[in-house]
Scaffold this active site. Structure first.
Site, PDB file in Angstrom:
ATOM      1  N   ASP A  10       4.092  -2.286 -13.432  1.00 22.57           N
ATOM      2  CA  ASP A  10       4.519  -1.937 -12.076  1.00 22.57           C
ATOM      3  C   ASP A  10       5.920  -1.331 -12.116  1.00 22.57           C
ATOM      4  OD1 ASP A  10       2.198  -3.044 -11.100  1.00 22.57           O
ATOM      5  OD2 ASP A  10       3.141  -4.899 -10.382  1.00 22.57           O
ATOM      6  N   GLU A  35       7.890  -2.997  -5.080  1.00 21.69           N
ATOM      7  CA  GLU A  35       6.928  -2.316  -5.956  1.00 21.69           C
ATOM      8  C   GLU A  35       6.536  -0.993  -5.323  1.00 21.69           C
ATOM      9  OE1 GLU A  35       2.264  -2.449  -6.893  1.00 21.69           O
ATOM     10  OE2 GLU A  35       3.217  -4.431  -6.892  1.00 21.69           O
ATOM     11  N   SER A  93       1.781   0.727  -9.052  1.00 21.19           N
ATOM     12  CA  SER A  93       1.061  -0.040 -10.061  1.00 21.19           C
ATOM     13  C   SER A  93       0.236   0.967 -10.854  1.00 21.19           C
ATOM     14  CB  SER A  93       0.156  -1.085  -9.409  1.00 21.19           C
ATOM     15  OG  SER A  93      -0.587  -1.776 -10.376  1.00 21.19           O
ATOM     16  N   ASP A 136     -12.469  -1.581  -6.081  1.00 15.69           N
ATOM     17  CA  ASP A 136     -11.472  -2.382  -6.785  1.00 15.69           C
ATOM     18  C   ASP A 136     -11.574  -3.815  -6.282  1.00 15.69           C
ATOM     19  OD1 ASP A 136      -9.239  -3.551  -7.846  1.00 15.69           O
ATOM     20  OD2 ASP A 136      -7.817  -2.090  -7.086  1.00 15.69           O
ATOM     21  N   GLN A 164      -1.737   5.379  -0.065  1.00 15.57           N
ATOM     22  CA  GLN A 164      -1.070   5.709  -1.322  1.00 15.57           C
ATOM     23  C   GLN A 164      -1.639   6.985  -1.924  1.00 15.57           C
ATOM     24  OE1 GLN A 164      -1.815   2.061  -3.525  1.00 15.57           O
ATOM     25  NE2 GLN A 164      -3.484   2.971  -4.654  1.00 15.57           N
ATOM     26  N   ARG A 169      -7.119  -3.763   3.753  1.00 18.38           N
ATOM     27  CA  ARG A 169      -7.116  -5.043   3.042  1.00 18.38           C
ATOM     28  C   ARG A 169      -6.970  -6.148   4.076  1.00 18.38           C
ATOM     29  NH1 ARG A 169      -3.502  -3.394  -2.350  1.00 18.38           N
ATOM     30  NH2 ARG A 169      -4.911  -1.728  -3.029  1.00 18.38           N
TER      31      ARG A 169
END
Length: 335
Positions: free
Chosen positions: A236, A249, A252, A56, A125, A110
């Protein structure tokens, strides 16, 4: 590095009791998710080959963690940012049919994430993906799926309240749907994040739709990679989060690009060279199934259900020492 300190913050549970609650939420939620949405649990990679085009690209500026392997000369491996494209390939390889899907435990790094109450360099997640027919690539399919996810989250709130009544947060009774363009028309002088906060506070939970394309003001509401979500059929799930007084959030998600949407979005994003990557070639040749999918933040869900003010209270990661000291001083014990 910015930290929000809630007034009179009380985590209610000890660190060990918190660990128990985290395990309970994670174990219970994934079972409910699989059962309610007809998803099978499968294994997923921590890294992929860069040349596959499966990673991604997020907003296109984040640097993946990469390395080489002695056993595979000349190839660069990348730790995944998410499994958005990998899942669709897996559905194809494993022979899933319309109405069937998968979910997996996704862990990512990340490295360029700005650390604060809600953001960590470690991402955990549940990534899920489901096969649909071309005729099901509609707004109603998207909304029905969102309502189902909301129902599962709401059910988890009741389960957590039953086991940990002193810590459980109260969630709204329904999810409200709004598009990014409608939100811009309503709050033209606010930033995208301010608009999210205003609408989430008003309704408690919203599904903010159509993220990625330019709005009437010429600016996208937020960045989305052009090669997985269809920007007209995504969004979202945002909850109003009382401890931090902001939108949180949780997920997504979206209906994935078909051949036409991929061509259009690659052109808009100036990424037409991706057409030559193996994954993109398969998609453009009609070899991959039509799907809907998304990610549900595991630590974010624990934050929401337990009313925790820092993501580090519900996941083990690395934080600057000054942040740890500030958080501990105000009752936020980072794992």
């Amino acid at each position: 590095m910015a930290i929000t300190i809630p007034n009179n913050y009380d985590p209610h549970l000890s660190v060990r009791k918190t660990q128990e609650a985290i395990k309970y939420i994670r174990d219970t939620f994934q079972k409910e998710l699989g059962k309610e949405m007809n998803l099978e649990r499968i294994s997923a990679p921590l890294f992929v080959e860069k040349s596959s085009g499966l990673n991604d690209n997020l907003n296109g500026v984040e640097r993946p963690v990469s390395f080489d392997m002695a056993a595979i000369a000349g190839e660069e491996m990348e730790v995944v940012h998410s499994l958005a494209k990998w899942k669709r390939m897996a559905l194809h390889k494993y022979g899933f049919q319309p109405g069937e899907g998968l979910y997996t435990n996704m862990n990512a790094i990340r490295r360029d994430e700005e650390l604060d109450n809600l953001h960590s360099c470690y991402v955990d997640q549940w990534d899920w993906e489901k096969v649909i027919t071309k005729e099901e690539r509609t707004v109603e399919t998207l909304k029905d799926t969102v309502r189902n996810l909301f129902k599962i989250i709401k059910h988890m709130q009741h389960e957590v309240w039953y086991k940990y009544p002193e810590a459980a947060a109260k969630l709204p009774s329904k999810v409200t749907f709004v598009t990014t363009e409608e939100l811009l028309e309503r709050y033209p002088d606010q930033t995208a994040k301010e608009r999210e906060n205003l609408i989430a506070k008003e309704h408690g939970c919203v599904f903010l739709m159509k993220i990625g394309d330019r709005l009437a003001n010429g600016i996208p509401h937020d960045g989305r990679a052009p090669d997985y979500d269809d920007w007209a059929l995504n969004g979202d799930i945002l909850f109003w989060f009382e401890p931090l007084q902001c939108a949180l959030e949780i997920s997504s998600m979206g209906i994935r690009v078909d051949e036409k949407a991929l061509e259009e979005q690659l052109k808009k994003a100036g990424c037409e060279e991706r057409r030559e990557l193996p994954y993109h070639k398969m998609l453009l040749n009609g070899e991959l199934p039509y799907t809907i999918g998304g990610g549900i933040g595991q630590s974010r869900l624990c934050m929401l259900l337990l009313g925790r003010a820092h993501i580090g209270e519900v996941q083990a990661s690395i934080w600057p020492q000054k942040m740890r000291e500030t958080c501990e001083k105000h009752g936020m014990i980072l794992l």
